[in-house]
Design a protein around this motif. Structure first.
Motif, PDB file in Angstrom:
ATOM      1  N   LEU A  72       0.892  -1.445   0.116  1.00 22.93           N
ATOM      2  CA  LEU A  72      -0.133  -0.048  -0.027  1.00 22.93           C
ATOM      3  C   LEU A  72       0.991   1.244  -0.154  1.00 22.93           C
ATOM      4  O   LEU A  72       0.605   2.260  -0.747  1.00 22.93           O
ATOM      5  N   SER A  76       0.751   4.229  -2.864  1.00 21.04           N
ATOM      6  CA  SER A  76       0.267   5.537  -2.723  1.00 21.04           C
ATOM      7  C   SER A  76       0.645   6.549  -3.543  1.00 21.04           C
ATOM      8  O   SER A  76      -0.262   7.526  -4.073  1.00 21.04           O
ATOM      9  N   CYS A  81      -4.111   7.127  -3.040  1.00 20.99           N
ATOM     10  CA  CYS A  81      -4.629   6.820  -1.742  1.00 20.99           C
ATOM     11  C   CYS A  81      -3.908   6.944  -0.544  1.00 20.99           C
ATOM     12  O   CYS A  81      -2.604   6.888  -0.628  1.00 20.99           O
ATOM     13  N   HIS A  84      -2.126   3.608   4.977  1.00 25.20           N
ATOM     14  CA  HIS A  84      -2.802   2.738   5.783  1.00 25.20           C
ATOM     15  C   HIS A  84      -2.432   3.087   7.445  1.00 25.20           C
ATOM     16  O   HIS A  84      -1.356   3.458   7.649  1.00 25.20           O
ATOM     17  N   MET A  88      -4.599  -1.810  11.307  1.00 20.30           N
ATOM     18  CA  MET A  88      -5.558  -2.333  10.456  1.00 20.30           C
ATOM     19  C   MET A  88      -5.267  -3.909  10.378  1.00 20.30           C
ATOM     20  O   MET A  88      -4.433  -4.406  10.279  1.00 20.30           O
ATOM     21  N   SER A  92      -9.321  -5.887   6.545  1.00 22.82           N
ATOM     22  CA  SER A  92      -9.231  -4.464   5.939  1.00 22.82           C
ATOM     23  C   SER A  92      -8.383  -3.881   5.291  1.00 22.82           C
ATOM     24  O   SER A  92      -8.399  -3.340   4.293  1.00 22.82           O
ATOM     25  N   ARG A  95      -9.006  -5.110   2.009  1.00 28.15           N
ATOM     26  CA  ARG A  95      -9.800  -4.242   1.239  1.00 28.15           C
ATOM     27  C   ARG A  95      -9.383  -2.836   0.749  1.00 28.15           C
ATOM     28  O   ARG A  95      -9.574  -2.553  -0.278  1.00 28.15           O
ATOM     29  N   ARG A  96      -8.355  -2.427   1.577  1.00 27.91           N
ATOM     30  CA  ARG A  96      -7.702  -1.149   1.121  1.00 27.91           C
ATOM     31  C   ARG A  96      -6.707  -1.564  -0.031  1.00 27.91           C
ATOM     32  O   ARG A  96      -6.801  -0.655  -0.920  1.00 27.91           O
ATOM     33  N   GLU A  99      -8.980  -1.582  -3.226  1.00 26.50           N
ATOM     34  CA  GLU A  99      -9.457  -0.112  -3.765  1.00 26.50           C
ATOM     35  C   GLU A  99      -8.169   0.482  -4.298  1.00 26.50           C
ATOM     36  O   GLU A  99      -8.160   1.142  -5.112  1.00 26.50           O
TER      37      GLU A  99
END
Length: 265
Positions: A72, A76, A81, A84, A88, A92, A95-96, A99
């Motif tokens: 993630l 970024s 986005c 995080h 988490m 979760s 899911r992130r 996305e």
């Protein structure tokens, strides 16, 4: 970043990464330090702007949560986005990451769901895990589901490339190989490189790319390395050239400089 030199090994690795990316598959590569793996990765990313992201995890035996967090973070800058929260839970984070990969592929992250992708075209996106020897066998097995066409965790299958050093064993039985039978079966390429894959012509290419070394000196370097049976590491060769250039001062490195250096070594 070290300049890219198109050695024979680099060309092979580059072509295989390109094939993996275009076909949205999984590939696994291993090789010792200093043969040009990371510089080839950097060049591949440079030539595929926005399509490839590199994830490097420094902690040994890293698990799925840590790897998703690093992924993630790597995504970024490409997706916008937000980073995080470190606390988490795994679902979760998945899911992130779903996305984030949707946004990376050109879809609307706000509409993300596991049942609808709404991504235009047929985008190719690939994640390269450099220093993959730090990933646990279990996390590599979990990551394959980001490529799986039937049970994909992502809005579309992601290309996955794992690149590790010589600790990243691709041989032996189930207790030795770092990847599961399921990952091996899905792998487009499963290849180990070694120092012996670096030919004299590759060393010459590297030296010529640096410049400042006379032709006779290049041959003297190659002869000395053969006599010493030194590992054909470009990192070690770069250090040797640094030493020779310091000793030569403002002039080009000569064969006499090389002979003098190895006599004193």
């Amino acid at each position: 970043m070290t300049d890219f030199v198109a050695t024979s090994l680099a060309r092979r690795l580059f072509a295989r990464m390109q094939d993996t990316h275009e076909r949205r598959r999984i590939s696994v590569f291993a090789g010792p330090p200093g043969v040009g793996k990371t510089t080839t990765i950097d060049e591949f990313v440079r030539r595929r702007p926005g399509e490839v992201v590199v994830v490097k995890v420094s902690r040994r035996n890293a698990g799925e949560i840590l790897v998703m967090q690093h992924t993630l973070e790597a995504l970024s800058p490409l997706t916008g986005c937000s980073p995080h929260p470190s606390h988490m839970a795994i679902w979760s984070l998945r899911r992130r990451l779903f996305e984030a990969t949707r946004a990376w592929a050109g879809g609307d992250a706000a509409l993300a769901s596991e049942t609808s992708s709404a991504i235009g075209g047929d985008p190719r996106r690939t994640v390269i895990f450099d220093e993959a020897q730090n990933l646990s066998r279990e996390v590599i097995e979990a990551l394959r589901y980001w490529n799986d066409g039937d049970r994909c965790y992502a809005p579309m299958p992601l290309g996955l490339i794992f690149v590790g050093n010589n600790e990243f064993s691709l041989a032996g039985g189930p207790s030795q190989c770092v990847i599961s039978a399921a990952v091996a079966d899905r792998a487009l390429y499963l290849q180990t490189f070694d120092y012996e894959d670096i030919a004299d012509e590759d060393l010459k290419l590297f030296i010529d790319a640096r410049g400042g070394v006379e032709g006779d000196a290049v041959e003297a370097i190659l002869r000395s390395l053969r006599i010493q049976r030194a590992p054909r590491s470009f990192r070690r060769l770069s250090d040797l050239l640094d030493d020779l250039e310091r000793e030569a001062g403002a002039r080009c490195v000569s064969a006499d400089d090389v002979r003098r250096h190895f006599a004193l070594a």
